[in-house]
Design a protein around this motif. Sequence first.
Motif, mmCIF file in Angstrom:
data_model
loop_
_atom_site.group_PDB
_atom_site.id
_atom_site.type_symbol
_atom_site.label_atom_id
_atom_site.label_comp_id
_atom_site.label_asym_id
_atom_site.label_seq_id
_atom_site.Cartn_x
_atom_site.Cartn_y
_atom_site.Cartn_z
ATOM 1 N N ALA A 41 0.859 -1.099 0.006
ATOM 2 C CA ALA A 41 0.093 0.229 -0.055
ATOM 3 C C ALA A 41 1.001 1.189 -0.059
ATOM 4 C CB ALA A 41 -0.748 0.016 1.181
ATOM 5 N N SER A 42 2.037 1.087 0.387
ATOM 6 C CA SER A 42 2.904 2.481 0.423
ATOM 7 C C SER A 42 3.010 3.354 -0.708
ATOM 8 C CB SER A 42 4.287 2.080 1.430
ATOM 9 O OG SER A 42 5.190 1.209 0.220
ATOM 10 N N SER A 43 3.099 2.550 -1.752
ATOM 11 C CA SER A 43 3.253 3.244 -3.017
ATOM 12 C C SER A 43 2.133 4.054 -3.188
ATOM 13 C CB SER A 43 3.461 2.442 -4.219
ATOM 14 O OG SER A 43 2.190 1.347 -4.446
ATOM 15 N N LYS A 44 0.841 3.954 -2.770
ATOM 16 C CA LYS A 44 -0.377 4.594 -3.030
ATOM 17 C C LYS A 44 -0.321 5.908 -2.198
ATOM 18 C CE LYS A 44 -2.974 0.505 -3.736
ATOM 19 N NZ LYS A 44 -4.137 -0.342 -3.183
ATOM 20 N N PHE A 45 0.518 6.107 -1.184
ATOM 21 C CA PHE A 45 0.501 7.306 -0.578
ATOM 22 C C PHE A 45 2.092 7.846 -0.480
ATOM 23 C CE2 PHE A 45 -0.110 4.064 2.380
ATOM 24 C CZ PHE A 45 1.183 4.014 3.463
ATOM 25 N N ASP A 46 2.739 7.287 -1.114
ATOM 26 C CA ASP A 46 4.300 7.816 -1.446
ATOM 27 C C ASP A 46 5.020 7.833 0.020
ATOM 28 O OD1 ASP A 46 6.416 8.612 -3.068
ATOM 29 O OD2 ASP A 46 6.163 10.758 -2.441
ATOM 30 N N PHE A 47 4.986 6.601 0.634
ATOM 31 C CA PHE A 47 5.680 6.473 2.087
ATOM 32 C C PHE A 47 7.088 5.693 1.633
ATOM 33 C CE2 PHE A 47 6.870 4.429 5.948
ATOM 34 C CZ PHE A 47 6.597 5.526 6.831
ATOM 35 N N PRO A 48 8.263 6.628 2.298
ATOM 36 C CA PRO A 48 9.550 6.000 2.096
ATOM 37 C C PRO A 48 9.812 4.667 2.830
ATOM 38 C CG PRO A 48 9.596 8.015 3.310
ATOM 39 C CD PRO A 48 7.941 7.573 2.934
ATOM 40 N N ILE A 49 9.393 3.617 2.286
ATOM 41 C CA ILE A 49 9.812 2.291 3.082
ATOM 42 C C ILE A 49 11.115 1.945 3.272
ATOM 43 C CG2 ILE A 49 7.596 1.374 2.847
ATOM 44 C CD1 ILE A 49 8.970 -0.404 0.457
ATOM 45 N N HIS A 50 12.212 2.627 2.396
ATOM 46 C CA HIS A 50 13.503 2.281 2.617
ATOM 47 C C HIS A 50 14.335 3.152 3.222
ATOM 48 C CE1 HIS A 50 13.098 -1.139 -0.174
ATOM 49 N NE2 HIS A 50 12.328 -0.347 -1.004
ATOM 50 N N ARG A 51 13.819 4.211 3.904
ATOM 51 C CA ARG A 51 14.379 5.321 4.660
ATOM 52 C C ARG A 51 14.274 4.786 6.039
ATOM 53 N NH1 ARG A 51 11.561 10.743 4.990
ATOM 54 N NH2 ARG A 51 11.702 10.664 2.508
ATOM 55 N N PRO A 52 15.631 4.955 6.851
ATOM 56 C CA PRO A 52 15.536 4.687 8.188
ATOM 57 C C PRO A 52 14.413 5.060 9.008
ATOM 58 C CG PRO A 52 17.723 5.052 7.434
ATOM 59 C CD PRO A 52 16.894 5.321 6.534
ATOM 60 N N PHE A 53 13.966 4.639 10.076
ATOM 61 C CA PHE A 53 12.811 5.111 10.789
ATOM 62 C C PHE A 53 13.271 6.381 11.475
ATOM 63 C CE2 PHE A 53 10.391 5.717 14.698
ATOM 64 C CZ PHE A 53 9.147 5.545 14.317
ATOM 65 N N SER A 54 14.493 6.446 12.011
ATOM 66 C CA SER A 54 14.758 7.788 12.558
ATOM 67 C C SER A 54 14.957 8.910 11.760
ATOM 68 C CB SER A 54 16.302 7.411 13.200
ATOM 69 O OG SER A 54 17.207 7.189 12.144
ATOM 70 N N GLN A 55 15.018 8.680 10.301
ATOM 71 C CA GLN A 55 14.957 9.631 9.392
ATOM 72 C C GLN A 55 13.531 10.273 8.792
ATOM 73 O OE1 GLN A 55 17.981 8.944 6.566
ATOM 74 N NE2 GLN A 55 19.337 8.713 7.915
ATOM 75 N N LEU A 56 12.547 9.163 9.226
ATOM 76 C CA LEU A 56 11.327 9.874 8.810
ATOM 77 C C LEU A 56 10.940 11.073 9.612
ATOM 78 C CD1 LEU A 56 9.414 5.957 9.064
ATOM 79 C CD2 LEU A 56 10.308 7.460 6.939
ATOM 80 N N THR A 57 9.917 11.966 8.766
ATOM 81 C CA THR A 57 9.440 12.926 9.609
ATOM 82 C C THR A 57 8.487 12.554 10.665
ATOM 83 O OG1 THR A 57 7.180 12.978 8.114
ATOM 84 C CG2 THR A 57 9.508 14.130 7.577
ATOM 85 N N GLU A 58 8.113 13.221 11.527
ATOM 86 C CA GLU A 58 7.397 12.987 12.561
ATOM 87 C C GLU A 58 5.762 12.534 12.261
ATOM 88 O OE1 GLU A 58 5.129 15.135 16.580
ATOM 89 O OE2 GLU A 58 7.185 16.042 16.049
ATOM 90 N N LYS A 59 5.390 13.059 10.960
ATOM 91 C CA LYS A 59 4.149 13.134 10.332
ATOM 92 C C LYS A 59 4.249 11.365 9.818
ATOM 93 C CE LYS A 59 0.964 14.638 6.716
ATOM 94 N NZ LYS A 59 0.641 15.576 5.803
ATOM 95 N N GLU A 60 5.151 11.341 9.100
ATOM 96 C CA GLU A 60 5.395 9.881 8.644
ATOM 97 C C GLU A 60 5.654 8.573 9.654
ATOM 98 O OE1 GLU A 60 7.993 10.714 4.572
ATOM 99 O OE2 GLU A 60 8.890 10.548 6.414
ATOM 100 N N GLN A 61 5.952 8.917 10.839
ATOM 101 C CA GLN A 61 6.204 8.135 11.872
ATOM 102 C C GLN A 61 4.754 8.016 12.444
ATOM 103 O OE1 GLN A 61 9.308 9.442 14.913
ATOM 104 N NE2 GLN A 61 10.814 9.124 13.231
#
Length: 141
Positions: A40-60
Amino acid sequence: MIGIDEDLVIPDKSKSVFDNAIAPWRGEKMSVWLQNFIKASSKFDFPIHRPFSQLTEKEQRLLWTGNKYFAGLDAFFKELEEQTYKIQYRVMLSRYRGKTTCPECKGSRLRKDASYVKIAEKSIIDVVLMPLAKALTFLMS
């Protein structure tokens, strides 16, 4: 308060979601949740390969709350709680429970309506959560 501890659910924040950062989704049966999220991540452009610590607060937060394309971690743990008549789910839930910050007061121990009181456009809760030196500087200015 006792709840689902984010640090137990995502113990290694240097891993990405794709690299099994979410501990309860690593097992054979629960990996279905991870596979559904990855699809499903491609439908809302979620960066699944980026480390969790580098995700924005909104993405987390999105990982926890979910959206119309996938159910988040909150829904995952709710489903486990609905099946606590099975011992394996009770054991799994106990593995991820710990002391957490109250989502209502954010650890300030003030009621929600206290946030309506503002000092220089900051709520009383914001001031209480500031480090002491910063709060003193803010109140003196």
